[in-house]
Design an enzyme around this catalytic site. Structure first.
Site, PDB file in Angstrom:
ATOM      1  N   ASP B   9     -97.720   8.767  61.615  1.00  0.00           N
ATOM      2  CA  ASP B   9     -96.978   9.790  62.355  1.00  0.00           C
ATOM      3  C   ASP B   9     -97.214  11.105  61.628  1.00  0.00           C
ATOM      4  O   ASP B   9     -96.671  11.338  60.555  1.00  0.00           O
ATOM      5  CB  ASP B   9     -95.490   9.419  62.377  1.00  0.00           C
ATOM      6  CG  ASP B   9     -94.608  10.531  62.949  1.00  0.00           C
ATOM      7  OD1 ASP B   9     -95.160  11.533  63.460  1.00  0.00           O
ATOM      8  OD2 ASP B   9     -93.378  10.398  62.895  1.00  0.00           O
ATOM      9  N   LYS B  71     -99.045  21.955  62.252  1.00  0.00           N
ATOM     10  CA  LYS B  71     -99.154  21.259  63.538  1.00  0.00           C
ATOM     11  C   LYS B  71     -98.855  22.216  64.699  1.00  0.00           C
ATOM     12  O   LYS B  71     -99.297  21.998  65.828  1.00  0.00           O
ATOM     13  CB  LYS B  71     -98.164  20.099  63.556  1.00  0.00           C
ATOM     14  CG  LYS B  71     -98.285  19.156  64.725  1.00  0.00           C
ATOM     15  CD  LYS B  71     -97.296  18.013  64.549  1.00  0.00           C
ATOM     16  CE  LYS B  71     -97.325  17.037  65.707  1.00  0.00           C
ATOM     17  NZ  LYS B  71     -96.336  15.958  65.476  1.00  0.00           N
ATOM     18  N   GLU B 172     -96.078  10.112  70.719  1.00  0.00           N
ATOM     19  CA  GLU B 172     -94.969   9.752  69.830  1.00  0.00           C
ATOM     20  C   GLU B 172     -93.853   8.982  70.532  1.00  0.00           C
ATOM     21  O   GLU B 172     -93.424   7.931  70.041  1.00  0.00           O
ATOM     22  CB  GLU B 172     -94.419  11.016  69.144  1.00  0.00           C
ATOM     23  CG  GLU B 172     -95.367  11.532  68.071  1.00  0.00           C
ATOM     24  CD  GLU B 172     -95.151  12.988  67.694  1.00  0.00           C
ATOM     25  OE1 GLU B 172     -94.141  13.573  68.117  1.00  0.00           O
ATOM     26  OE2 GLU B 172     -95.999  13.537  66.968  1.00  0.00           O
ATOM     27  N   ASP B 194     -87.104  12.888  71.821  1.00  0.00           N
ATOM     28  CA  ASP B 194     -87.859  13.095  70.580  1.00  0.00           C
ATOM     29  C   ASP B 194     -87.875  14.574  70.216  1.00  0.00           C
ATOM     30  O   ASP B 194     -88.663  15.352  70.755  1.00  0.00           O
ATOM     31  CB  ASP B 194     -89.288  12.550  70.787  1.00  0.00           C
ATOM     32  CG  ASP B 194     -90.177  12.768  69.565  1.00  0.00           C
ATOM     33  OD1 ASP B 194     -89.710  13.359  68.568  1.00  0.00           O
ATOM     34  OD2 ASP B 194     -91.352  12.341  69.619  1.00  0.00           O
TER      35      ASP B 194
END
Lengths: 169, 653
Positions: B9, B71, B172, B194
Site C-alpha cells: 500500500d 503521491k 485501494e 477510504d
C-alpha cells in the site's frame, strides 16, 4: 483457480460470436436481474483470466476474449433499459451484440417515442392534448388523449397522462 | 515451492507491506517494529537517501531536501492544479520536466516522481526482505480507485524502478474489501469509505462468496487527511500573523514546524477530547526575539474547521450510491480505510450518513496492504484460495472529435475487462489521416479531460467527408491497461496503440534508470532532452481540422448524424443533424450520441489570422491534393498559432 477444461475454453471462444448474451450466460430470456448477476459471477469464476493464470498464454488470451464479452453481456442485461433495447435488436435479427453507447442511444429514442408518441397520429393527438393541458381544458385534453390511445393503446405514458387529466377534472 | 509476492500500500503519508503465506496474512513491520512507514524521502548532503520515519523527522530541519506527499504529484502534468497547489506549500523545489512532466530538484539533482516513489517502494521491499529472509521481486501495488491512467502507469514505473515486477495495480478500496471478505463466504453488499492522506475514494461492492464485484467507485483525488492538517495549520498561521505581525508561511522552517504541530494536534484529537499545541520556537525575528505559539484545541473546534471537507466526501458518496443503484439501507457493512478515518468526527459523520456503525474489526492503516497481499498470492500461486476481483473503470474513456469535444466510448463504472467500439467519420473531404486522441474524464470538452495519448491513423479510403467509416475500439484488459485500435471496416486497414502516457517515463528514461543498480542510491536525473518519442507523441497538442474526426451514429440504430451547415444558425455554425430530431432533442442535455459543434473552439472561423494556409471546407480537396504530404503540417502549424498554444508547442519541436 478455475478447474475449467482447456477444451471448454477453446470451444466457447470458437463459437462466441454466434451466441447471444442470454446463451453466453446460460440464461432464459425472461431471467430476473438476480439470476443475471449470479450467472455473471459464475461465468467469471470459470473464465476470468485471473482464475486461469495457471494456463498458457494462448488459453488465457481466449479467456480474456470470453471475459470481455461476458462483461459486455452483463452490462447490457443488468440494466432494464439497455436490455429492452437489446431484446428489440435480437427480435429484429439485427445482430447479437450491442455496444453500450448504441444501447444508450436506442433507449433514449424509446423514451422520446414513449413521451411523444410512436405513430404520426398518436403524436398529433398528444400534442393537441398537451396544449389543452397547458390551458387547463381538461375535457378536451381527455378526448385528445383517448384519440391518441386508439392509435397507441399500449402506451403507458398516454395512459398515465389520461389518469392525471381525469384527476384534474 | 510457492512463489512469493507481496502487497504494497503505497500511501500519500504512510506505506505498508504485507505478505500472505500458507493462507496466513502478515503485515511486515520495519526495523523499528512499526507496521507503517512514512512515505517521506530525505536527501542528505553526503548524497545518501533516507526513507521513512527518520526522513520525516528531517522535514523540520531540512524542508527543502525532504520530499513528502509525492503521491499527490505522481502522474500529473506540470500545468495541473494539484501541482500549482503543491508548489505553493512544499518547501522542496518542483520544476517542469520534458513534455509537461513534473520533476523535483534537490541539491541540484532532478528526479522524476516515479523515481521518488520508487525509493519508497524499495524501502518497503527491503523491509519485507529483511523479515522474510529472501529476495522479493514481485508485488501488487495499490492506488486510489479514482487515479487516472497516467497516475497508474507512473506508479507502475515506480515499482519497476525499485526492481519489482508489478503484477497488478489494484484499487485501494477493492483491496480493502478483499481483506475484509476473503475466505469468509460472505454474501454482502459493502461500502468502503477510504480517506487517505491525499485522496478520497468510495467504492460499493457486492461480495458473493469468493467473487468481489465493484458496483461503483467514485472519488476525489484532491481531498485527504493533509487537507485537515492544512485547516489547523491555516488557523495557527493566521493567529500568529494577527499576534506578531509576521507571517510564518514565509519561513520554510517555521512553516514545517506549524505543519508538524497541526498534524500532531489532529492525531491527538483521535484519542483526547482536547489537545495543547505548543511550539516554543516558531521563528526568531530581527532583534533576536524568539516567537512561540501556544493554544488548546478541542474536538468541536476541530470539527467546525473541517466540517465542509467531510461534507464533500458525502457528496461523492451520494454519487456512488446512485451509480450503484442502491440506498444506504441496502448495505450490509461499511469499511473504513485510511488513517484519518480514526478521527471521531469522521467516524460519527460516516455512521450518521450510512445509518450504521462501521466495521470495527478492520485496521484502517493495514487493511489495504493485506488485501493487496491476498491478491498477490492468488496471482503467483495456483494453490492459493480462490478469489475473483471484478473491478470497474473509474472515469469515462473518451475520444477527441471535431469541435474540441470528447465523446465517451467506455463510461465510468463499466466493469472490466471490456471492449467497446464506436463508429466515426472524417471531418473534411478527402482527408488523409485522422488523429485519434484518447482522454479520460467526465467532460464533453476535450481539454477539460486528462489526455492519455494520441496516435495517427491513415491509409483508409479517401472519400468525401462523412463517407469514410472509422471504427475505434477501446479495450481495457484485466490488468487495467487501455488499448485503442482504429480500423477502416472497408479496407481492413488498422492501427493501434497501447496507451503509454506522458505522466509515466519513456522507455528510454526507464532504461537509463534501470541501468543503475536499483538498490543503490538513485544517481543522475533521467531527463533526455526531447528525444523521447513516446512522451512527445502523447503530449497535448491542438489538432488540425483535417485530422479531426466526427462521430457517426448510424446503420446500427437508424440515427444518421451528418455534419452539415445549418442555414438558420448564425455565422455558419456547424451542427450535427439527425434525421430523428426527437432523439436528438432528448439527448441534447446528455452526453450520448449527438452533439452541437462549436466552430469557435477549433478551425474555420477561428483561424482568420492566416487564412491563406487554411482550407475552407469546400476547397479542401483541391488544397490537400496539391500539397499532398505538406498540407497537413501547414494546417497543424497555423492552427497551433491560432489556438495560442505556442507555450505548449515549443518544447515539442
Amino acid at each position: 483457480m478455475s478447474d475449467v477444461a482447456p477444451l471448454e475454453i477453446q470451444a466457447l471462444a470458437k463459437i462466441i460470436d454466434e451466441l447471444d448474451y442470454y446463451q453466453l450466460l446460460h440464461l432464459e430470456t425472461n431471467a430476473e436481474v438476480s439470476a443475471i448477476k449470479k450467472a455473471f459471477h459464475a461465468t467469471s469464476r470459470t473464465f476470468h483470466p485471473d482464475a486461469n493464470r495457471h494456463l498458457g498464454d494462448e488459453l488465457r488470451e481466449e479467456c480474456a476474449r470470453i471475459s470481455k464479452r461476458v462483461t459486455e453481456a452483463y452490462c447490457v442485461l443488468r440494466d432494464p433499459r439497455r436490455r429492452k433495447a437489446y431484446d428489440a435488436k435480437l427480435g429484429g435479427n439485427e445482430g447479437l451484440r450491442m455496444q453500450l453507447a448504441e444501447a444508450k442511444a436506442a433507449h433514449a429514442r424509446q423514451d422520446t417515442e414513449e413521451r411523444q408518441g410512436r405513430t404520426p397520429q398518436g403524436r398529433q393527438f398528444y400534442q393537441k392534448a398537451a396544449q389543452d393541458i397547458a390551458r387547463q381544458d381538461w375535457t378536451s385534453a381527455q378526448q385528445n388523449l383517448k384519440m391518441a390511445m386508439t392509435f397507441e393503446p399500449e402506451s403507458a405514458f398516454f395512459k398515465e397522462k389520461l389518469e392525471e387529466v381525469r384527476k384534474q377534472k | 515451492m510457492a512463489e512469493i509476492a507481496v502487497g504494497i500500500d503505497l500511501g500519500t503519508s504512510n506505506s505498508c507491506v504485507a505478505l500472505m503465506r500458507n493462507d496466513k496474512i502478515d503485515v511486515l513491520p520495519n526495523t523499528y517494529g512499526e507496521h507503517t512507514t512514512a512515505s517521506v524521502v530525505a536527501f542528505a548532503e553526503d548524497g545518501s537517501i533516507t526513507v521513512g520515519n527518520a526522513a520525516k523527522a528531517n522535514i523540520i530541519h531540512e524542508p527543502e531536501n525532504t520530499v513528502s506527499s509525492s503521491k499527490r504529484l505522481i502522474g500529473r502534468y506540470f500545468f495541473s492544479e494539484e501541482v500549482k497547489k503543491a508548489q505553493a506549500i512544499c518547501a522542496y523545489e518542483i520544476i517542469e520536466g520534458a513534455n509537461h512532466g513534473v520533476r523535483i530538484n534537490i541539491r541540484d539533482e532532478e528526479f522524476s516522481l516515479p523515481e521518488i516513489s520508487a525509493m519508497v517502494v524499495r524501502e518497503m521491499k527491503q523491509i519485507a526482505e529483511a523479515k522474510i529472509g529472501e529476495p522479493i521481486t514481485k508485488a501488487v501495488i495499490t492506488v486510489p480507485a479514482y487515479f487516472n491512467d497516467n497516475q497508474r502507469q507512473a506508479t507502475k514505473d515506480a515499482g519497476k524502478i525499485a526492481g519489482m515486477e508489478v503484477l497488478r495495480i489494484l484499487n485501494e478500496p477493492t483491496a480493502a474489501a478483499l481483506a475484509y471478505g476473503f475466505g469468509r463466504g460472505l454474501n454482502q453488499r459493502v461500502a468502503v469509505y477510504d480517506l487517505g492522506g491525499g485522496t478520497f475514494d468510495i467504492s460499493v461492492l457486492e461480495i458473493g462468496r469468493d467473487v468481489f464485484e465493484v458496483l461503483a467507485t467514485c472519488g476525489d483525488t484532491f481531498l485527504g487527511g493533509d487537507d485537515f492538517d492544512d485547516r489547523i495549520l491555516d488557523l495557527l498561521a493566521d493567529e500568529f500573523v494577527a499576534k506578531h505581525g509576521v507571517n510564518p508561511r514565509n519561513d520554510p522552517y517555521a512553516f514545517e514546524k506549524l505543519k508538524f504541530a497541526a498534524e500532531q494536534a489532529k492525531k491527538g484529537l483521535s484519542l483526547e477530547e482536547e489537545v495543547e499545541i505548543r511550539i516554543p520556537d516558531v521563528m526568531t525575528v530581527e532583534g533576536g526575539e524568539c516567537l512561540s505559539l501556544q493554544r488548546t484545541m478541542n474536538r468541536s473546534e476541530f470539527a467546525s474547521l473541517v466540517q465542509d471537507l467531510i461534507q464533500r466526501t458525502f457528496k461523492v458518496c451520494d454519487e456512488a450510491m446512485q451509480q450503484s443503484d442502491l440506498t444506504t439501507r441496502d448495505l450490509d457493512g461499511v469499511i473504513l480505510v485510511g488513517g484519518p478515518t480514526r478521527l471521531p468526527v469522521i467516524r460519527k459523520a460516516v455512521q450518521d450518513y450510512f445509518q450504521q456503525e462501521p466495521k470495527a474489526d478492520v485496521d484502517p492503516d493495514e487493511v489495504v496492504a493485506m488485501g493487496a497481499a491476498i491478491h498477490a498470492a492468488s496471482l503467483v500461486n495456483a494453490e492459493a484460495p480462490d478469489s475473483v476481483l471484478l473491478d470497474v473503470t473509474p472515469l469515462d474513456l473518451r475520444i477527441g472529435v471535431a469541435g474540441g469535444l470528447a465523446e465517451p466510448v467506455i463510461e465510468r463504472n463499466t466493469p472490466v475487462p471490456i471492449e467497446q467500439s464506436r463508429r466515426f467519420t472524417t471531418f473534411q473531404d478527402f482527408q488523409e489521416s485522422v488523429k485519434i486522441r484518447v482522454y479520460q474524464g467526465d467532460s464533453r470538452t476535450d481539454s477539460e479531460n486528462e489526455m492519455l495519448g494520441q496516435f495517427e491513423f491513415s491509409g483508409f479510403a479517401k472519400a468525401r467527408r462523412g463517407e469514410v467509416n472509422i471504427d475505434v475500439t477501446f479495450e481495457i484488459d484485466a490488468d487495467g491497461i487501455v488499448n485503442v485500435t482504429a480500423a477502416d471496416p472497408a479496407t481492413g486497414q488498422a492501427a493501434s496503440t497501447s496507451i503509454s502516457l506522458s505522466g509515466g517515463l519513456s522507455d528510454e528514461d526507464m532504461e537509463k534508470i534501470l541501468e543503475q543498480d536499483p538498490t543503490a542510491r538513485v544517481a543522475a536525473a533521467a531527463t533526455p532532452d526531447g528525444s523521447d518519442s513516446r512522451t512527445a507523441a502523447s503530449a497535448p497538442a491542438p489538432v488540425a481540422a483535417d485530422e479531426e474526426i466526427v462521430l457517426l451514429e448510424e446503420t446500427h440504430d437508424g440515427i444518421d448524424l451528418d455534419l452539415e451547415i445549418d442555414d438558420d444558425a448564425n455565422d455558419g455554425d456547424l451542427e450535427l443533424i439527425s434525421d430523428d430530431l426527437s432523439a436528438l432533442a432528448a439527448e441534447s442535455n446528455d452526453s450520448a450520441g449527438s452533439s452541437v459543434i462549436d466552430p469557435n473552439a477549433v478551425s474555420i472561423s477561428d483561424l482568420d489570422g492566416e487564412p491563406d494556409e487554411l482550407v475552407p471546407l469546400g476547397n479542401a480537396a483541391v488544397e490537400v491534393n496539391v500539397n499532398e504530404g505538406n498540407a497537413r503540417e501547414d494546417l497543424f502549424d497555423s492552427s497551433n498559432k491560432d489556438l495560442s498554444a505556442d507555450d505548449d508547442e515549443t518544447e515539442l519541436e
